[in-house]
Scaffold this active site. Sequence first.
Site, PDB file in Angstrom:
ATOM      1  CE1 TYR A  64      -8.538  -4.595  -4.780  1.00  0.00           C
ATOM      2  CE2 TYR A  64      -9.144  -2.397  -4.503  1.00  0.00           C
ATOM      3  CZ  TYR A  64      -9.155  -3.378  -5.411  1.00  0.00           C
ATOM      4  OH  TYR A  64      -9.501  -3.511  -6.469  1.00  0.00           O
ATOM      5  CD  GLU A  99      -5.259   0.813 -20.370  1.00  0.00           C
ATOM      6  OE1 GLU A  99      -5.875   0.271 -19.734  1.00  0.00           O
ATOM      7  OE2 GLU A  99      -4.422   0.515 -21.502  1.00  0.00           O
ATOM      8  N   PRO A 100      -3.133   5.465 -17.713  1.00  0.00           N
ATOM      9  CG  PRO A 100      -2.817   7.643 -17.393  1.00  0.00           C
ATOM     10  CD  PRO A 100      -2.600   6.600 -18.260  1.00  0.00           C
ATOM     11  CB  CYS A 119     -25.169  -4.680   9.153  1.00  0.00           C
ATOM     12  SG  CYS A 119     -26.201  -3.176  10.109  1.00  0.00           S
ATOM     13  NE  ARG A 154      -3.998   3.344  -7.948  1.00  0.00           N
ATOM     14  CZ  ARG A 154      -4.930   2.847  -7.317  1.00  0.00           C
ATOM     15  NH1 ARG A 154      -5.631   3.435  -6.439  1.00  0.00           N
ATOM     16  NH2 ARG A 154      -4.955   1.448  -7.649  1.00  0.00           N
TER      17      ARG A 154
END
Length: 423
Positions: A322, A279-280, A350, A282
């Site tokens: 991250y 189940e990739p 900002c 990325r």
Amino acid sequence: MADIRSTYSEQLDFFGPQGPRRLAETFGTPLYVYNESVLRSRCRELKGLSAHPGFGVNYSVKANANPALLRIIKDEGLVVDAMSPGELHLDLACGFGPEQILYISNNNSREEMQGAVDRGVLLSVDSLAQLDTYGAVNPGGSVMVRLNPGIGAGHDSKVVTAGSETKFGISPEAIDDVLALLQRHGLTLAGVNQHIGSLFMESESYVEAVQVLLDIVRGLPPDRFATLRVIDFGGGFGIPYKKYEGEARLDMADLGRKLHERITAWSAATGYGGRFLVEPGRYVVAECGILLGRVQAVKSNGSTRYVGTDIGFNVLARPVLYDSFHDIEIYAGSSAPRETIPQTVVGNICESGDILARDRLLPAIVQGDVLGVLDAGAYGFSMASNYNQRLLPAEVLVGLDGAPRIVRRRQTIQDMLACCETV
């Protein structure tokens, strides 16, 4: 080399004959650029992990849900998941049939569950409470159960999705409770799934978790084992984000060999004839995307040289979420040498945390340069927002013929206000 720092994308001919600066001028910045050839190569690499007849690849749509990419992924023979009603609608609109979609989510409402049931899509539950709710929504139906193998992996604690300190999955110790709820609601156990985390670069933890899940499934009562048609091992395959440092790739040949050996031997021993899925997300799309932005200002505060761009964390959230690393290319229109110095590349939001790259050693960047953020195809646009009321960027696909085409136009002020009370 035609630019200051562009070796990686040039080797791939990533941007086609127009090049990154021309694309930035034509379509504006920030701009997500995707390369069809890279995307198809990653799909084929994943499908080649195993020649077992039941093996397949289930693309995790949350990584990038652009319909143009989804249609390519479908053309390459992958199936998909859905984690929300919106993703389910998009999957169906892109031509995936109900049998090619798994609804893998958590903490779903009864209405979400009913929506998946009405469309004939197999749904996974990841808690006893959700299993009980699903049984009330779809008594006598089929269900998939997400188990927590107790093994987690990932580059950050926020992306570890198994083990004792995550919200995901049902502990194997609760199998008897699962079986009792299946019995109570007359449910068929059609599948089991797991996910241990994201961006692992060594295969050991993944293969260990595969074996744990296979052992659990083998221990099911014979009548429950007999109804299984899907075993999903999850994804999380990492990609080398530090390309200019020569970071090694995940050894997919080694992973494929180990995975193929286990599922082939296990199927022969148990008589299982259903599907095995990885189940990739990325791994499918990260490297097919480069985010282009323009340098608007350069200044020094104290000893820090700040490079100000139009790539705020509303456009690419991974670094602020991250502390993720993305390599940066510099397109200046010439290859005249520049001194390499530490620089902090920031966006236009900002917030003090709006940092794309901190104290990065790069050739001196100047106002007017176009920057390319590598490996932005996964969790880039899909996590973008209107924070500071900044508009969402456009997306362009460079086809196999090298020609670019818009696959999502840039958001307008009118788009952003469309859901609001008239102002």
